[in-house]
Write a protein that holds these residues in place. Structure first.
Motif, mmCIF file in Angstrom:
data_model
loop_
_atom_site.group_PDB
_atom_site.id
_atom_site.type_symbol
_atom_site.label_atom_id
_atom_site.label_comp_id
_atom_site.label_asym_id
_atom_site.label_seq_id
_atom_site.Cartn_x
_atom_site.Cartn_y
_atom_site.Cartn_z
ATOM 1 N N PHE A 115 39.566 30.335 36.307
ATOM 2 C CA PHE A 115 38.293 31.256 36.285
ATOM 3 C C PHE A 115 38.813 32.614 35.877
ATOM 4 O O PHE A 115 38.491 33.384 35.099
ATOM 5 N N THR A 116 40.181 33.159 36.441
ATOM 6 C CA THR A 116 40.675 34.517 36.180
ATOM 7 C C THR A 116 41.166 34.472 34.802
ATOM 8 O O THR A 116 40.964 35.611 34.152
ATOM 9 N N ASP A 117 41.793 33.448 34.379
ATOM 10 C CA ASP A 117 42.176 33.291 32.867
ATOM 11 C C ASP A 117 41.238 33.465 31.868
ATOM 12 O O ASP A 117 41.401 34.185 31.192
ATOM 13 N N SER A 118 40.005 33.138 32.243
ATOM 14 C CA SER A 118 38.733 33.486 31.456
ATOM 15 C C SER A 118 38.405 34.745 31.258
ATOM 16 O O SER A 118 38.080 35.376 30.293
ATOM 17 N N LEU A 119 38.409 35.439 32.575
ATOM 18 C CA LEU A 119 38.179 36.658 32.424
ATOM 19 C C LEU A 119 39.308 37.622 31.798
ATOM 20 O O LEU A 119 38.764 38.820 31.064
ATOM 21 N N GLN A 120 40.375 37.273 32.078
ATOM 22 C CA GLN A 120 41.455 38.127 31.222
ATOM 23 C C GLN A 120 41.503 37.639 29.501
ATOM 24 O O GLN A 120 41.810 38.713 29.093
ATOM 25 N N THR A 121 41.194 36.543 29.363
ATOM 26 C CA THR A 121 41.078 36.296 27.846
ATOM 27 C C THR A 121 39.958 37.162 27.356
ATOM 28 O O THR A 121 40.191 37.694 26.372
ATOM 29 N N LEU A 122 38.915 37.331 28.053
ATOM 30 C CA LEU A 122 37.564 38.174 27.469
ATOM 31 C C LEU A 122 38.207 39.595 27.579
ATOM 32 O O LEU A 122 37.819 40.292 26.477
ATOM 33 N N CYS A 123 38.876 40.100 28.423
ATOM 34 C CA CYS A 123 39.225 41.464 28.287
ATOM 35 C C CYS A 123 40.332 41.744 27.132
ATOM 36 O O CYS A 123 40.409 42.701 26.690
ATOM 37 N N LEU A 124 41.111 40.715 27.126
ATOM 38 C CA LEU A 124 42.046 40.871 25.994
ATOM 39 C C LEU A 124 41.693 40.933 24.645
ATOM 40 O O LEU A 124 42.020 41.770 23.992
ATOM 41 N N PHE A 125 40.714 40.077 24.474
ATOM 42 C CA PHE A 125 40.109 40.089 22.988
ATOM 43 C C PHE A 125 39.046 41.106 22.827
ATOM 44 O O PHE A 125 38.911 41.417 21.716
ATOM 45 N N GLY A 126 38.519 41.336 23.860
ATOM 46 C CA GLY A 126 37.630 42.699 23.844
ATOM 47 C C GLY A 126 38.457 43.798 23.374
ATOM 48 O O GLY A 126 37.783 44.693 22.491
ATOM 49 N N SER A 127 39.435 44.140 24.098
ATOM 50 C CA SER A 127 40.255 45.296 23.751
ATOM 51 C C SER A 127 40.830 45.045 22.285
ATOM 52 O O SER A 127 40.694 46.103 21.867
ATOM 53 N N LEU A 128 41.343 43.991 21.957
ATOM 54 C CA LEU A 128 42.008 43.781 20.782
ATOM 55 C C LEU A 128 40.829 44.194 19.592
ATOM 56 O O LEU A 128 41.002 45.027 18.437
ATOM 57 N N LEU A 129 39.783 43.642 19.791
ATOM 58 C CA LEU A 129 38.683 43.939 18.821
ATOM 59 C C LEU A 129 38.332 45.248 18.664
ATOM 60 O O LEU A 129 38.010 45.653 17.590
#
Length: 475
Positions: free
Chosen positions: A176-190
């Protein structure tokens, strides 16, 4: 102050997820997530878990030296994920494994089992420490120095935070935390890509055209087979990297093994395997855009690709860019480090101590792994040599070869091995591999790239075959 506030909110979310997922802190939850993880969430989270803070910083800068040829490696990743999904996963699910190295024990023998586990523990601890060290350096430079926090305290705080949200729920929490971290990662990138587009002053169609026609956007290399960027080398190497560093790596496989069924695990593996192509295309496109931006500003490009994105953060003068960059680094770094520490704990308890049902042991080992992680990072800092970091990465790439040879021998043959000899073969193979690489470079000017894994695995396979007993294994 905005960075500190953002990071604080981020970790509050992680701790909230940890509290929700860790209400049954037993070993089955920690090691296997009770095999109830929804495959779509695992797939989404695994994208972020496979991208470290080093990747976030380094991949955009690759365009300065090798264009977009890294995409050839990503295409090879797809082949590797297919092999893992339809060759390795069926074996792991059929045997109902907690640790994938248990397969070596049942197929080859106890010493083969222990050897594979120790090679994983060594490789993963060193490799993850180096990756997390680089991320800590970036955070120290952009955040902690301004707060007057020493580097050692930064490392301790970062590792302590990982322990706090993983010590109860383990792999179930990580799904579950990986999903949050992936969302933050790609949100920041985009958002960073969008902000660079604004500063260049181009619309989306113009940006796409500009990136496509840029000389740094070359993807395929068919005209130089000696080059490390040669297409067939990159394609084969990408497949081998995934097979070895995902399919034969407890860290990467542990969350896959939390899916309810083999079919769901295979869908998860194929989905996030294919997703790597567009994800890395975004990173590389950001690198091209950053290079164009600095050229428009008349600012010289950095000598090292790793400095490209940090240079933009420093020169932008934007608090939002700094916040997004920091959030992206944290999300990428923690998503890979937390799963590595959980896998190290699992492997030691299950593979070395053979006590998968001892909760007290698991808790003590998890703390010990975190302490060892801190010590490794501080030791790297004490030496403070970029050449040492490169050497460590090279050593880690050598240590994965014996795992490839062990699993290949077990899966491709029905023969027994001389189990007592296996540790010596697995140590000798990387040393012989190094000697061959040195000799070919000196005599013929040819240096092995990622295909070194194949050579290393082949040498291990040959050694196991050479020293095998005459009696065939029972099936």
């Amino acid at each position: 102050m905005a960075v500190v506030l953002t990071v604080s909110i981020y970790f509050l979310l992680l701790f909230s997820i940890s509290r929700w997922t860790g209400h049954r802190p037993d070993n089955d939850t920690f090691f296997r997530g009770r095999r109830r993880s929804p495959w779509k969430m695992v797939a989404f989270g695994m994208i972020g878990a496979s991208i470290s803070g080093v990747t976030f910083v380094s991949v955009p800068g690759m365009v300065l030296t090798s264009g977009m040829t890294y995409m050839q490696l990503c295409l090879g990743f797809i082949l590797g994920y297919l092999a893992v999904a339809y060759i390795l996963l069926p074996v792991y699910y059929r045997l109902n494994l907690i640790s994938i190295y248990s397969y070596l024990g049942s197929r080859l023998g106890p010493r083969s089992y222990t050897t594979g586990a120790y090679f994983f523990l060594l490789s993963k601890m060193i490799g993850t420490a180096v990756k997390f060290y680089v991320a800590c350096i970036v955070l120290q430079q952009f955040v902690m120095d301004g707060l007057g926090v020493p580097f050692a305290i930064t490392v301790i705080i970062m590792v302590l935070l990982i322990w706090l949200y993983t010590h109860r729920g383990g792999v179930r929490t990580l799904v579950f935390t990986d999903s949050l971290q992936t969302l933050c990662l790609f949100g920041s990138l985009l958002i960073i890509i969008y902000m660079v587009m604004q500063r260049i002053g181009l619309s989306l169609p113009e940006v796409l055209q500009s990136v496509a026609t840029d000389e740094r956007s070359r993807v395929f290399v068919f005209d130089d087979w000696i080059s490390r960027q040669s297409f067939w080398k990159q394609l084969l190497s990408g497949a081998l990297i995934v097979v070895v560093m995902t399919g034969l790596d407890q860290d990467m496989m542990q969350k896959n093994l939390t899916c309810r069924t083999l079919r769901e695990a295979q869908k998860n593996m194929c989905t996030y395997g294919v997703a790597f192509v567009p994800v890395n295309l975004f990173f590389l496109s950001l690198g091209v855009l950053l290079a164009k931006y600095f050229e428009m500003q008349g600012q010289p490009l950095p000598m090292r690709g790793d400095e490209l994105l940090p240079l933009f953060v420093q020169s932008s003068g934007s608090t939002l860019v700094l916040v997004l960059f920091t959030l992206g680094i944290i999300a990428a770094s923690f998503s890979s480090a937390d799963s590595a520490l959980t896998a190290l704990t699992t492997s030691y308890c299950v593979d070395i101590r053979r006590r998968s049902d001892d909760e007290d042991l698991r808790k003590r080992v998890h703390v010990a792994m975190c302490l060892a992680f801190v010590l490794f990072i501080l030791a790297i800092r004490a030496v403070n040599s970029s050449s040492l970091i490169d050497a460590i990465y090279t050593i880690v790439s050598y240590t994965y070869g014996p795992l490839l040879g062990l699993f290949a021998f077990g899966l491709a043959t029905n023969r027994e091995v001389a189990d007592k000899i296996v540790p010596y073969v697995c140590v000798a193979s990387p040393l012989l591999c190094y000697a061959i690489d040195y000799a070919t470079a000196s005599l013929f000017g040819y240096s092995f790239g990622y295909e070194l894994l194949l050579l290393n695995g082949a040498l291990t396979f040959a050694g196991l075959f050479l020293f095998r007993p005459r009696v065939s294994a029972a099936q």
